[in-house]
Design an enzyme around this catalytic site. Structure first.
Site, short mmCIF file in Angstrom:
data_model
loop_
_atom_site.label_atom_id
_atom_site.label_comp_id
_atom_site.label_asym_id
_atom_site.label_seq_id
_atom_site.Cartn_x
_atom_site.Cartn_y
_atom_site.Cartn_z
N ARG A 257 -28.06 -33.73 9.59
CA ARG A 257 -27.95 -32.38 9.03
C ARG A 257 -27.45 -32.44 7.59
O ARG A 257 -26.54 -33.21 7.28
CB ARG A 257 -27.00 -31.52 9.88
CG ARG A 257 -27.49 -31.35 11.30
CD ARG A 257 -26.62 -30.43 12.12
NE ARG A 257 -27.08 -30.39 13.50
CZ ARG A 257 -26.51 -29.70 14.47
NH1 ARG A 257 -25.44 -28.96 14.21
NH2 ARG A 257 -26.99 -29.74 15.71
N ARG A 272 -17.40 -32.96 10.05
CA ARG A 272 -18.59 -32.34 9.46
C ARG A 272 -19.31 -33.39 8.61
O ARG A 272 -18.98 -33.59 7.44
CB ARG A 272 -18.20 -31.13 8.63
CG ARG A 272 -19.38 -30.20 8.31
CD ARG A 272 -18.92 -28.96 7.58
NE ARG A 272 -18.03 -28.13 8.38
CZ ARG A 272 -18.44 -27.23 9.26
NH1 ARG A 272 -19.72 -27.03 9.46
NH2 ARG A 272 -17.56 -26.52 9.95
N GLU A 344 -15.38 -26.81 17.43
CA GLU A 344 -16.54 -26.73 18.32
C GLU A 344 -17.12 -28.12 18.57
O GLU A 344 -17.36 -28.89 17.63
CB GLU A 344 -17.61 -25.83 17.70
CG GLU A 344 -18.85 -25.67 18.56
CD GLU A 344 -20.14 -25.83 17.78
OE1 GLU A 344 -21.03 -26.53 18.28
OE2 GLU A 344 -20.24 -25.27 16.67
N SER A 347 -22.30 -26.29 22.05
CA SER A 347 -22.82 -24.93 21.94
C SER A 347 -23.93 -24.79 22.98
O SER A 347 -24.91 -25.54 22.95
CB SER A 347 -23.36 -24.68 20.53
OG SER A 347 -23.71 -23.33 20.35
N ARG A 386 -17.11 -35.74 17.42
CA ARG A 386 -15.97 -34.81 17.46
C ARG A 386 -15.07 -35.08 18.65
O ARG A 386 -13.85 -34.95 18.55
CB ARG A 386 -16.48 -33.37 17.45
CG ARG A 386 -17.15 -33.00 16.13
CD ARG A 386 -17.51 -31.54 16.02
NE ARG A 386 -18.00 -31.22 14.69
CZ ARG A 386 -18.21 -30.00 14.23
NH1 ARG A 386 -17.98 -28.95 15.02
NH2 ARG A 386 -18.65 -29.81 13.02
#
Length: 420
Positions: A257, A272, A344, A347, A386
């Site tokens: 990403r 991130r 997070e 999801s 994460r």
């Protein structure tokens, strides 16, 4: 993609706009779609008239030729048939252009949020485990124990890349294997897809064209690096009619990403970054079952965190925060004591028939029945990096070592600690 029938009917259009406006915005492009659709239908009616006239004239030409009528009777009719054919071709081109314009606009309109979502504030549904504060951050722990090298990641690529070393790499591999095994044991079939996909695949799940600046594109080859395994796995059944549901897949892949909108956010550590590993769970289900399937999907993702005994919370996203393609989403957020916040790591979403319409994925169980669009769902099961960071922070011991959860020890050669 939304059903254009909802736009054509005035009452359903009002309800559609009510739901969409819960996301924020007025969605005036709906009016433009209605105009284009009306123009298209008018042109199609005109084409049908012309085709009927051309067929009639063609038959008359045949009759005249069979009677050996003189050229002055036959030729004008033949010229009329050619002229009508040319007009039909021009109108067909206009119709194609209108359909392309309509499709382009439709691809930019999000799914309608479920009515049970809060309007503007995400809702914490439940909290599990004790959120201890004031621990050492994972980037400091990993540097101290030689688990990661952030500077060399930048040297090899650019910022937001990192290198895992020794026990850091082993822990990542152990977590990845444990997570994919967990999904398989809960009824998902493993898939190992390509990491590069075509634009049709990106369009099907909603990444293109809306988010074309947020993934890495290989423009020369017309391919893109996957931002999530959701893309290739959901597209497995693009343009297919399924005869058996539900179908449940899982996949462990790297994800890529750009994080274009994340300038200045989480610049330290592995939270991130541009490349990370993730287990994805994807479902194809009947519409009547999709809401229950969403709840079980969340339970499957929660199982990973609860088995690892990590503190986390379950959050229902508000209508103005739910993703572009999603009708309803739960986020699972793991506690990070090094920064005193929840992050997070999963999801889980129900897309209803939104993706299925874009990908033309339908089902029918009987030969004579009419195909219907499936509902698609997907959820992270979960983001490995994460959870790697959360485990290091939450399991840090007073002597500076990291306690390995019991469930991971078989994947780490039976070891109980890192750093001893």
């Amino acid at each position: 993609m939304l059903d254009i029938k909802l736009i054509r009917d005035s009452e359903s259009r009002k309800e559609l706009l009510r739901k969409l406006r819960r996301r924020g915005g007025e969605f005036s492009e709906i009016d433009r779609i209605l105009e284009l659709d009306s123009e298209r239908r008018t042109l199609i009616a005109r084409v049908d008239e012309l085709k009927a006239k051309r067929n009639s004239n063609s038959k008359q030409v045949g009759v005249l030729k069979s009677r050996k009528a003189p050229d002055e009777e036959v030729l004008p009719l033949m010229e009329s048939v050619r002229a009508i054919g040319n007009e039909i071709s021009l109108l067909d081109e206009k119709i194609r252009n209108i359909e392309n314009s309509t499709s382009e606009i439709m691809l930019g309109i999000p799914n309608t949020p479920s009515d049970d979502l809060p309007d503007s504030e995400n809702k914490v549904v439940k909290t599990v485990g004790e959120a201890v504060e004031g621990r050492e951050a994972h980037w400091d722990i990993s540097l101290r124990l030689g688990l990661a090298d952030f500077e060399r990641g930048v040297k090899l690529a650019q910022s937001r890349f990192y290198v895992l070393l020794g026990d850091g790499a082993l822990l990542e591999r152990a977590l990845s294997t444990f997570m994919i095994d967990s999904a398989i044991n809960r009824g998902y079939k493993e898939v190992m897809p390509p990491l590069l996909v075509n634009i049709a695949s990106m369009t099907g799940t909603g990444q293109y064209p809306k988010f074309k600046d947020e993934y890495f594109a290989c423009e020369k080859d017309g391919l893109a690096l996957i931002p999530t395994a959701e893309v290739p796995v959901t597209n497995l059944h693009r343009d297919e009619i399924l005869d058996k549901l539900p179908i449940r897949y899982c996949s462990l892949t790297p994800c890529f990403r750009r994080e274009a909108g994340a300038a200045g956010k989480d610049t330290r550590g592995v939270i991130r970054v541009h490349q990370f590993n993730k287990v994805e769970m994807v479902k194809f289900v009947e519409p009547k079952d999709s809401w229950n399937e969403l709840e079980s999907l969340v339970e499957d993702a929660e199982n990973v965190l609860s088995t690892l005994k990590l503190p986390y919370r379950k959050v229902l996203l508000a209508a103005n925060d739910v993703g572009f393609a999603s009708a309803k989403t739960y986020d699972l957020e793991v506690w990070m004591p090094g920064s005193n916040r929840y992050v997070e790591c999963s999801s889980c979403s129900n897309f209803t028939d939104f993706q299925a319409r874009r990908m033309k994925i339908r089902y029918k169980f009987e030969q004579k029945s009419k195909p219907e669009f499936v509902h698609t769902l997907n959820g992270s099961g979960v983001a490995v990096g994460r959870v790697w960071a959360a485990l290091i922070e939450n399991n840090l011991q007073s002597d500076g070592t990291i306690l390995i959860p019991e469930v991971l020890r078989p994947y780490m050669n039976g070891r109980e600690r890192i750093g001893e």
